[in-house]
Design an enzyme around this catalytic site. Sequence first.
Site, PDB file in Angstrom:
ATOM      1  N   ALA A  15       0.747  -1.171  -0.338  1.00 14.49           N
ATOM      2  CA  ALA A  15      -0.102   0.083  -0.076  1.00 14.49           C
ATOM      3  C   ALA A  15       0.935   1.214   0.008  1.00 14.49           C
ATOM      4  CB  ALA A  15      -0.795   0.012   1.335  1.00 14.49           C
ATOM      5  N   GLY A  64       0.442  -4.953   1.136  1.00  8.69           N
ATOM      6  CA  GLY A  64      -0.817  -4.835  -0.001  1.00  8.69           C
ATOM      7  C   GLY A  64      -0.467  -5.938  -1.213  1.00  8.69           C
ATOM      8  N   GLU A  73      -0.860  -9.218  -0.248  1.00  8.38           N
ATOM      9  CA  GLU A  73      -2.221  -9.326  -0.498  1.00  8.38           C
ATOM     10  C   GLU A  73      -2.792  -9.477  -1.765  1.00  8.38           C
ATOM     11  OE1 GLU A  73      -4.112  -7.813   3.417  1.00  8.38           O
ATOM     12  OE2 GLU A  73      -2.743  -6.302   2.830  1.00  8.38           O
ATOM     13  N   GLU A 126       2.912  -4.774   7.829  1.00  7.24           N
ATOM     14  CA  GLU A 126       1.682  -4.234   8.563  1.00  7.24           C
ATOM     15  C   GLU A 126       2.025  -4.090  10.177  1.00  7.24           C
ATOM     16  OE1 GLU A 126       1.593  -6.409   6.236  1.00  7.24           O
ATOM     17  OE2 GLU A 126       0.081  -5.464   4.624  1.00  7.24           O
TER      18      GLU A 126
HETATM   19  N1  COA Z   1       4.376   3.402  -0.466  1.00  8.34           N
HETATM   20  C1  COA Z   1       4.789   4.506  -1.085  1.00  8.34           C
HETATM   21  N2  COA Z   1       6.151   4.617  -1.620  1.00  8.34           N
HETATM   22  C2  COA Z   1       6.951   3.505  -1.614  1.00  8.34           C
HETATM   23  C3  COA Z   1       6.486   2.384  -1.334  1.00  8.34           C
HETATM   24  C4  COA Z   1       5.368   2.331  -0.435  1.00  8.34           C
HETATM   25  N3  COA Z   1       4.931   1.104   0.067  1.00  8.34           N
HETATM   26  N4  COA Z   1       7.231   1.396  -1.117  1.00  8.34           N
HETATM   27  C5  COA Z   1       8.392   2.078  -1.917  1.00  8.34           C
HETATM   28  N5  COA Z   1       7.994   3.452  -2.225  1.00  8.34           N
HETATM   29  C6  COA Z   1       8.796   4.351  -2.788  1.00  8.34           C
HETATM   30  C7  COA Z   1      10.074   4.709  -1.890  1.00  8.34           C
HETATM   31  O1  COA Z   1       9.506   5.844  -1.159  1.00  8.34           O
HETATM   32  C8  COA Z   1      10.754   5.486  -3.076  1.00  8.34           C
HETATM   33  O2  COA Z   1      10.407   6.767  -3.664  1.00  8.34           O
HETATM   34  P1  COA Z   1      11.194   7.994  -3.827  1.00  8.34           P
HETATM   35  O3  COA Z   1      12.334   7.459  -4.902  1.00  8.34           O
HETATM   36  O4  COA Z   1      10.289   9.178  -4.552  1.00  8.34           O
HETATM   37  O5  COA Z   1      11.958   8.310  -2.603  1.00  8.34           O
HETATM   38  C9  COA Z   1      10.875   4.452  -4.276  1.00  8.34           C
HETATM   39  O6  COA Z   1       9.558   3.986  -4.135  1.00  8.34           O
HETATM   40  C10 COA Z   1      11.682   3.549  -4.274  1.00  8.34           C
HETATM   41  O7  COA Z   1      11.753   2.715  -3.019  1.00  8.34           O
HETATM   42  P2  COA Z   1      13.243   2.952  -2.148  1.00  8.34           P
HETATM   43  O8  COA Z   1      12.936   2.781  -0.747  1.00  8.34           O
HETATM   44  O9  COA Z   1      14.203   3.982  -2.405  1.00  8.34           O
HETATM   45  O10 COA Z   1      13.907   1.467  -2.625  1.00  8.34           O
HETATM   46  P3  COA Z   1      14.790   0.399  -1.684  1.00  8.34           P
HETATM   47  O11 COA Z   1      15.001  -0.746  -2.913  1.00  8.34           O
HETATM   48  O12 COA Z   1      15.823   1.280  -1.068  1.00  8.34           O
HETATM   49  O13 COA Z   1      13.842   0.039  -0.797  1.00  8.34           O
HETATM   50  C11 COA Z   1      11.796  -1.199  -0.020  1.00  8.34           C
HETATM   51  C12 COA Z   1      12.675  -1.001  -1.040  1.00  8.34           C
HETATM   52  C13 COA Z   1      10.578  -1.946  -0.400  1.00  8.34           C
HETATM   53  C14 COA Z   1      12.426  -2.152   1.044  1.00  8.34           C
HETATM   54  C15 COA Z   1      11.411   0.102   0.914  1.00  8.34           C
HETATM   55  O14 COA Z   1      10.952   1.131  -0.264  1.00  8.34           O
HETATM   56  C16 COA Z   1      10.184   0.215   1.648  1.00  8.34           C
HETATM   57  O15 COA Z   1      10.371  -0.253   2.899  1.00  8.34           O
HETATM   58  N6  COA Z   1       8.961   0.382   1.416  1.00  8.34           N
HETATM   59  C17 COA Z   1       7.691   0.132   1.961  1.00  8.34           C
HETATM   60  C18 COA Z   1       7.273  -1.071   2.259  1.00  8.34           C
HETATM   61  C19 COA Z   1       6.042  -1.254   3.136  1.00  8.34           C
HETATM   62  O16 COA Z   1       5.807  -1.052   4.244  1.00  8.34           O
HETATM   63  N7  COA Z   1       4.865  -1.892   2.427  1.00  8.34           N
HETATM   64  C20 COA Z   1       3.818  -2.142   3.344  1.00  8.34           C
HETATM   65  C21 COA Z   1       2.886  -1.149   3.693  1.00  8.34           C
HETATM   66  S1  COA Z   1       1.573  -1.810   4.483  1.00  8.34           S
END
Ligand code: COA
Length: 258
Positions: free
Chosen positions: A64, A109, A112, A132
């Site tokens: 999400a 998500g 999911e 989550e």
């Molecule tokens: N929601 C919104 N934006 C997201 C996202 C999410 N769930 N997951 C990744 N992004 C965005 C990042 O903010 C980043 O944007 P930016 O370049 O404008 O800053 C871009 O996607 C790339 O992600 P980044 O974090 O730079 O890549 P990474 O390889 O270093 O890390 C993850 C990847 C997936 C580990 C990390 O992005 C993350 O922890 N995301 C959230 C995952 C999460 O909690 N999802 C479940 C939500 S319930």
Amino acid sequence: MAEDLVRVETAGRTAIVRLNRPQKLNALSHAVETQLDAAIRSDAVRGSAAVVVAGEGRAFCAGADVSEFVDASPGGILAYYETLGEVYERIAILPQPTIGAIHGYCLGGGFELALALDLRVADETALFGLPEVAIGIVPSSGGTYRLTRALGPARAKELILLRDRFDAAEALRLGVVAEVTPAGEALVRALELAERIAALPPLAVRVAKQAIDAAAESPRHAALMVERLAYATLSQTHDADEAARAFVDKREPRFEGR
Ligand code: COA
């Protein structure tokens, strides 16, 4: 014009629904969910024999859109589940089989969404996780429900509470995915499986899917009655008759979906 956040393509008799927000790792914003909903109502999906869901860029889906969690109110969240948030349920009840082609992150998500599909194929780069609870919420796009149904409550709790991330090999061991492919080949393999399904008699495929889903929710007697009634109906179709005739005539059957 609205950004193309979800693309629908056709490959043979399969529709490919592709999340297309690679710069945000296909995070499921409300705009993405709106287009996902439109995608599954599109003619390409409605006319397909099978649907493959994939992600553009370096991830299937990072979950999400966390930036949209800010300002969430209880009323707004309830309204979301009465409308857009139902998209995962609408995907789960598509009549034709659905297959996820997963690479890279498949989190929250996104996981999911993958669980709302019938089958999942992952490449060896896939990384699964449900973050989550660690951010103070719970999987709520059908995740607690579907994981519990699929793996049982103990495994569901293990994955939701204890596993930060797990890889494709572990997903295969747990039964979360059907197959693991070399890097970059999940979509090709998912399309192969989809085309194998597309070659089967379509009414039998759809009824089998629905009978299995009904069985997962039903007492034994009702589930058996559903499959017997399904057989009673399908056995009278042109395609069942054609399959029997083709066997006797030693030729390939030609199915017409009737
Ligand atoms: N929601 C919104 N934006 C997201 C996202 C999410 N769930 N997951 C990744 N992004 C965005 C990042 O903010 C980043 O944007 P930016 O370049 O404008 O800053 C871009 O996607 C790339 O992600 P980044 O974090 O730079 O890549 P990474 O390889 O270093 O890390 C993850 C990847 C997936 C580990 C990390 O992005 C993350 O922890 N995301 C959230 C995952 C999460 O909690 N999802 C479940 C939500 S319930």
